[in-house]
Design an enzyme around this catalytic site. Structure first.
Site, PDB file in Angstrom:
ATOM      1  N   ASP A 143       0.865  -1.171   0.000  1.00  0.00           N
ATOM      2  CA  ASP A 143       0.000   0.000   0.000  1.00  0.00           C
ATOM      3  C   ASP A 143       0.911   1.234   0.000  1.00  0.00           C
ATOM      4  O   ASP A 143       2.102   1.139   0.325  1.00  0.00           O
ATOM      5  CB  ASP A 143      -0.873  -0.052   1.266  1.00  0.00           C
ATOM      6  N   ASP A 160      -0.225   5.030   1.024  1.00  0.00           N
ATOM      7  CA  ASP A 160      -0.465   6.016   2.081  1.00  0.00           C
ATOM      8  C   ASP A 160      -0.344   5.394   3.469  1.00  0.00           C
ATOM      9  O   ASP A 160      -0.930   4.346   3.752  1.00  0.00           O
ATOM     10  CB  ASP A 160      -1.848   6.637   1.927  1.00  0.00           C
TER      11      ASP A 160
END
Length: 300
Positions: A89, A91
């Site tokens: 991922d 963020d």
């Protein structure tokens, strides 16, 4: 007797894994045959047991003994330990912040959008609905602020080392985010990911038009890319490692050979065995049995 090869990996911030910490571990499992991955930072304890339940019991006792310390404890199988596929991922995982929240801060509505982001990452809102709601609030914002936001975006410690080291060891690396391609492309370039996938912002006349170009990439898409890459690269499920922090990461985290929560939200922490809570992304390499001498240093 044949043993299923489970291993406990203990990682501390550099230089903090001292004798006092080791003394806390010794009552629960002998460190006689333990192997240092990085002096005073990371150590492997291979378990001589043919039972996952027994291994997990030892793991939980050690973790409880170290609860008041800034120490991460991991339990993994030695089978296919060094992974051939990394999916991360972006963020609050590869980068320190939520890039959409940062963009909103530039236009003075950071707190309003951050509140929606927090609820979405905790699994309290449907991801697509929350994303559309936040982007609608940014309608008519100058697209030039995307670059300004990027200039303030910082990588988490160990991000470049993680990607560079796994690439050196011939793993395929993918950055897959519910954020936006403007940022994932820049992060992928800076870290060296082989590929990146994210959502696309609607832009007209150099302004955000308040929409996300469909289809929206959410938790189902992250799992799709995990399955796609596993098939395309002719890998097994055990060959993959995924890393994330929010509710939309859960499907890829729970379906990978090794899913790691990185300072995860509570809903994520409850469902994962292995969590990075005190250390850096370097721990994702130690978990795979890499020694610090094998790491490819930060690219700068």
């Amino acid at each position: 007797m044949s043993f299923l090869p489970y291993v406990i990996t203990i990682v501390a911030p550099p230089s903090l894994l001292n004798q006092n910490i080791l003394d806390l571990i010794e009552p629960y499992y002998s460190l006689k045959n333990a192997q240092w991955l990085s002096p005073q930072e990371a150590i492997d304890i291979e378990l001589l047991t043919n039972s996952f339940d027994e291994s997990k019991s030892i793991f939980e006792k050690i973790k409880a003994a170290l609860k008041s310390e800034k120490i991460d404890v991991f339990l993994t199988s030695m089978i296919s330990r060094k992974k051939k596929l990394l999916i991360a991922d972006m963020d609050s995982t590869i980068v320190q912040s939520e890039t959409l929240d940062d963009l909103a801060t530039e236009v003075g509505i950071g707190e309003q959008i951050a509140a929606i982001t927090k609820r979405a990452m905790n699994g309290e809102l449907v991801f697509a609905d929350a994303l559309n709601e936040r982007i609608a609030l940014l309608k008519n914002v100058s697209a030039d602020l995307l670059e300004k936001t990027w200039q303030h975006t910082k990588l988490n410690d160990g991000a470049q080392t993680l990607v560079a080291t796994m690439k050196k060891k011939h793993a395929h690396t993918a950055l897959i985010s519910g954020g936006f391609t403007f940022f994932t492309q820049k992060v992928a370039d800076k870290c060296g990911f082989h590929e990146n996938h994210a959502n696309q912002l609607g832009i007209q006349d150099n302004k955000l038009n308040g929409t996300v170009i469909p289809p929206i990439l959410g938790k189902e898409a992250k799992l799709f890319h995990l399955n796609r890459l596993t098939q395309e690269l002719n890998l097994t499920e055990n060959d993959s490692i995924t890393i994330g922090d929010g509710a939309n990461d859960l499907p890829m985290l729970t379906n990978a050979g090794l899913g790691i929560g990185y300072y995860p939200k509570p809903i994520v922490a409850k469902q994962l065995l292995n969590i990075i809570q005190h250390t850096s992304l370097r721990s994702a390499l130690f978990i795979q049995g890499y020694t610090a001498t094998e790491f490819i240093n930060e690219l700068g």
